[in-house]
Design an enzyme around this catalytic site. Structure first.
Site, PDB file in Angstrom:
ATOM      1  N   ASP A  82       0.839  -1.207   0.000  1.00  0.00           N
ATOM      2  CA  ASP A  82       0.000   0.000   0.000  1.00  0.00           C
ATOM      3  C   ASP A  82       0.872   1.256   0.000  1.00  0.00           C
ATOM      4  O   ASP A  82       0.551   2.250  -0.659  1.00  0.00           O
ATOM      5  CB  ASP A  82      -0.946  -0.011   1.211  1.00  0.00           C
ATOM      6  N   HIS A 131      -5.670  -3.624   5.231  1.00  0.00           N
ATOM      7  CA  HIS A 131      -5.256  -3.897   3.847  1.00  0.00           C
ATOM      8  C   HIS A 131      -6.437  -4.412   3.024  1.00  0.00           C
ATOM      9  O   HIS A 131      -6.480  -5.574   2.635  1.00  0.00           O
ATOM     10  CB  HIS A 131      -4.093  -4.898   3.810  1.00  0.00           C
ATOM     11  N   MET A 156       4.216  -7.164  -5.178  1.00  0.00           N
ATOM     12  CA  MET A 156       4.076  -7.689  -3.806  1.00  0.00           C
ATOM     13  C   MET A 156       5.357  -8.353  -3.336  1.00  0.00           C
ATOM     14  O   MET A 156       5.744  -8.236  -2.166  1.00  0.00           O
ATOM     15  CB  MET A 156       2.908  -8.683  -3.735  1.00  0.00           C
TER      16      MET A 156
HETATM   17  P1  NAD Z   1      -0.683 -18.135  -6.062  1.00  0.00           P
HETATM   18  O1  NAD Z   1      -1.894 -18.952  -6.243  1.00  0.00           O
HETATM   19  O2  NAD Z   1       0.118 -17.784  -7.264  1.00  0.00           O
HETATM   20  O3  NAD Z   1       0.297 -18.823  -5.023  1.00  0.00           O
HETATM   21  C1  NAD Z   1      -0.163 -19.284  -3.796  1.00  0.00           C
HETATM   22  C2  NAD Z   1       0.668 -20.468  -3.429  1.00  0.00           C
HETATM   23  O4  NAD Z   1       0.221 -20.936  -2.146  1.00  0.00           O
HETATM   24  C3  NAD Z   1       0.551 -21.666  -4.403  1.00  0.00           C
HETATM   25  O5  NAD Z   1       1.828 -22.035  -4.871  1.00  0.00           O
HETATM   26  C4  NAD Z   1      -0.083 -22.754  -3.570  1.00  0.00           C
HETATM   27  O6  NAD Z   1       0.353 -24.067  -3.890  1.00  0.00           O
HETATM   28  C5  NAD Z   1       0.362 -22.333  -2.177  1.00  0.00           C
HETATM   29  N1  NAD Z   1      -0.412 -22.968  -1.114  1.00  0.00           N
HETATM   30  C6  NAD Z   1      -1.733 -23.238  -1.046  1.00  0.00           C
HETATM   31  N2  NAD Z   1      -2.025 -23.855   0.106  1.00  0.00           N
HETATM   32  C7  NAD Z   1      -0.862 -23.985   0.773  1.00  0.00           C
HETATM   33  C8  NAD Z   1      -0.504 -24.556   2.023  1.00  0.00           C
HETATM   34  N3  NAD Z   1      -1.421 -25.123   2.802  1.00  0.00           N
HETATM   35  N4  NAD Z   1       0.776 -24.510   2.389  1.00  0.00           N
HETATM   36  C9  NAD Z   1       1.709 -23.941   1.596  1.00  0.00           C
HETATM   37  N5  NAD Z   1       1.444 -23.384   0.410  1.00  0.00           N
HETATM   38  C10 NAD Z   1       0.159 -23.420  -0.001  1.00  0.00           C
HETATM   39  O7  NAD Z   1      -1.140 -16.768  -5.314  1.00  0.00           O
HETATM   40  P2  NAD Z   1      -0.294 -15.429  -5.133  1.00  0.00           P
HETATM   41  O8  NAD Z   1      -0.603 -14.506  -6.240  1.00  0.00           O
HETATM   42  O9  NAD Z   1       1.111 -15.757  -4.823  1.00  0.00           O
HETATM   43  O10 NAD Z   1      -1.007 -14.814  -3.816  1.00  0.00           O
HETATM   44  C11 NAD Z   1      -0.902 -15.459  -2.581  1.00  0.00           C
HETATM   45  C12 NAD Z   1      -1.711 -14.725  -1.518  1.00  0.00           C
HETATM   46  O11 NAD Z   1      -1.175 -13.409  -1.299  1.00  0.00           O
HETATM   47  C13 NAD Z   1      -3.167 -14.503  -1.917  1.00  0.00           C
HETATM   48  O12 NAD Z   1      -4.009 -14.756  -0.813  1.00  0.00           O
HETATM   49  C14 NAD Z   1      -3.220 -13.026  -2.286  1.00  0.00           C
HETATM   50  O13 NAD Z   1      -4.493 -12.485  -2.134  1.00  0.00           O
HETATM   51  C15 NAD Z   1      -2.237 -12.467  -1.293  1.00  0.00           C
HETATM   52  N6  NAD Z   1      -1.687 -11.142  -1.621  1.00  0.00           N
HETATM   53  C16 NAD Z   1      -1.492 -10.278  -0.590  1.00  0.00           C
HETATM   54  C17 NAD Z   1      -0.941  -9.032  -0.823  1.00  0.00           C
HETATM   55  C18 NAD Z   1      -0.691  -8.073   0.303  1.00  0.00           C
HETATM   56  O14 NAD Z   1      -0.467  -6.894   0.053  1.00  0.00           O
HETATM   57  N7  NAD Z   1      -0.669  -8.515   1.547  1.00  0.00           N
HETATM   58  C19 NAD Z   1      -0.587  -8.656  -2.135  1.00  0.00           C
HETATM   59  C20 NAD Z   1      -0.802  -9.566  -3.172  1.00  0.00           C
HETATM   60  C21 NAD Z   1      -1.369 -10.820  -2.898  1.00  0.00           C
HETATM   61  C1  LMR Z   2      -3.077  -6.288  -3.435  1.00  0.00           C
HETATM   62  O1  LMR Z   2      -3.263  -5.295  -2.735  1.00  0.00           O
HETATM   63  O2  LMR Z   2      -2.613  -6.230  -4.581  1.00  0.00           O
HETATM   64  C2  LMR Z   2      -3.354  -7.649  -2.851  1.00  0.00           C
HETATM   65  O3  LMR Z   2      -4.000  -7.551  -1.633  1.00  0.00           O
HETATM   66  C3  LMR Z   2      -4.018  -8.577  -3.795  1.00  0.00           C
HETATM   67  C4  LMR Z   2      -5.428  -8.195  -4.114  1.00  0.00           C
HETATM   68  O4  LMR Z   2      -6.289  -9.075  -3.996  1.00  0.00           O
HETATM   69  O5  LMR Z   2      -5.683  -7.063  -4.511  1.00  0.00           O
END
Ligand code: NAD
Ligand code: LMR
Length: 338
Positions: free
Chosen positions: A172, A199, A249
């Site tokens: 953010d 967030h 991210m």
């Molecule tokens: P993705 O689907 O590309 O990757 C997620 C990974 O988690 C996969 O490789 C999957 O196999 C793994 N996974 C699922 N269950 C699991 C478990 N029990 N143990 C270990 N690994 C497991 O998704 P992504 O794009 O990498 O996003 C991941 C998370 O981060 C999402 O929930 C997304 O919303 C969040 N996110 C948060 C922010 C933030 O600002 N905090 C920003 C972007 C994304």
């Molecule tokens: C973001 O801020 O990009 C993450 O929290 C992923 C989303 O779902 O927007």
């Protein structure tokens, strides 16, 4: 016989003066869209000597790949078989958690709760059992609820230390810095926009009045604030069903992870984070994001929100009301699904 690499790593651990920069870091969800570039960036961090990558699929491959990079750390990827999660976590200093489903267009972060709550709960149990003193950064959405889930699990295991648990909200601030620079034609690397609250959507509150551009107002302020609050949606829509922000991210989480390690080394970096915060506890808001100073035991100081404009005060009120519900949802989930 030991290889030069093994000697360097084990040698560093044997001297207390160098031990401070020999840190073990685990990434849980390392095979995913965030996990892979985050693993790369942590491999490039010279404070890390032992990098453990865990995922239910793909982590050994990611581990083998980044392990060839010629920085001074050993890397190993673990899957769920042969107690891989415990091995990945055993006595690590820092855990970064990007495990779980990302959004698709039309979804809110809260729509991820049903899938991600149990993933985060189970990973929290493993962290409590294997690395109870680690600093833990949660990326998995909905962060407003997943962080309270981890707190409840740690409490139930008797290992909860509020200073060691963080929801990573750095993205953010990265977005706010970038977007304000686009509005003002400034250098984004010189900006450090305070973003408080939580967030997701209206819980994200940028404090533009505290930046060096306090005169931004009217429609420009409305549009800038909205863009920072809903920046995640821009990426979700542009990716068109293929997920949400991963590369920005990973950069955000790597910056936060690096600051956690700097804190452990005795430096005092300041980062935004969503934490178990004293700021609005008296109003029933147990978790809140603001700047925090990091140190050897995690949170060293929670920064006050400070003087805000009337416009921002209203946004903070809305944020707090929404956060109360998000936090209660996480707490209830663990109570009903221990
Ligand atoms: P993705 O689907 O590309 O990757 C997620 C990974 O988690 C996969 O490789 C999957 O196999 C793994 N996974 C699922 N269950 C699991 C478990 N029990 N143990 C270990 N690994 C497991 O998704 P992504 O794009 O990498 O996003 C991941 C998370 O981060 C999402 O929930 C997304 O919303 C969040 N996110 C948060 C922010 C933030 O600002 N905090 C920003 C972007 C994304
Ligand atoms: C973001 O801020 O990009 C993450 O929290 C992923 C989303 O779902 O927007």
């Amino acid at each position: 016989m030991f290889s030069a690499r093994q000697l360097t790593v084990s040698g560093a651990r044997n001297f207390s003066s160098s031990a401070a920069t020999a840190y073990k870091v685990a990434v849980l969800g390392a095979g995913g869209g965030i996990g892979q570039p985050l693993s790369l960036l942590m491999k490039l961090n010279h404070d890390v000597t032992d990098l453990r990558l865990y995922d239910i699929r793909g982590a050994p491959g990611v581990g083998a790949d980044v392990s060839h990079i010629d920085t001074n750390s050993v890397v190993k990827g673990y899957g769920p078989e042969s107690d891989g999660l415990s091995k990945a976590l055993k006595d690590v200093d820092v855990v970064l958690v990007p495990a779980g489903m990302p959004r698709k267009p039309g979804m809110t972060r809260d729509d991820l709760f049903n899938t991600n709550a149990s993933i985060v709960r189970d990973l929290a149990k493993a962290i409590a059992d294997n690395a109870p003193k680690a600093l833990v950064g949660i990326i998995s959405n909905p962060v407003n609820s997943t962080v309270p889930i981890v707190a409840e699990v740690f409490k139930s295991k008797g290992v909860y230390d509020p200073k060691r648990l963080f929801g990573i909200t750095t993205l953010d601030t990265l977005r706010a810095n970038r977007f304000i620079a686009e509005v003002t034609s400034s250098d984004p690397t010189k900006e450090n926009v305070p973003v408080v609250g939580g967030h997701s959507g209206v819980t994200i509150v940028p404090l533009i009045s505290q930046t060096s551009h306090p005169d931004i107002s009217g429609e420009t302020l409305d549009k800038l604030t909205h863009r920072i609050q809903f920046g995640g949606d821009e990426v979700v829509q542009a990716k068109d069903g293929a997920g949400s922000a991963t590369l920005s991210m990973a950069q955000a989480a790597a910056r936060f992870g690096s600051s956690l390690l700097k804190g452990l080394k005795g430096e005092s970096p300041v980062e935004p984070a969503y934490i178990d915060s004293p700021l609005y506890k008296s109003e029933g808001v147990d978790f809140f994001a603001s700047f925090v100073t990091l140190g050897k035991s995690g949170v060293e100081k929670v920064h006050e929100v400070g003087k805000v404009s009337d416009y921002e005060a209203k946004l903070i009120e809305t944020s707090k009301e929404t956060l109360k519900g998000n936090i209660a949802k996480g707490v209830k989930f663990v109570a009903e699904n221990p």
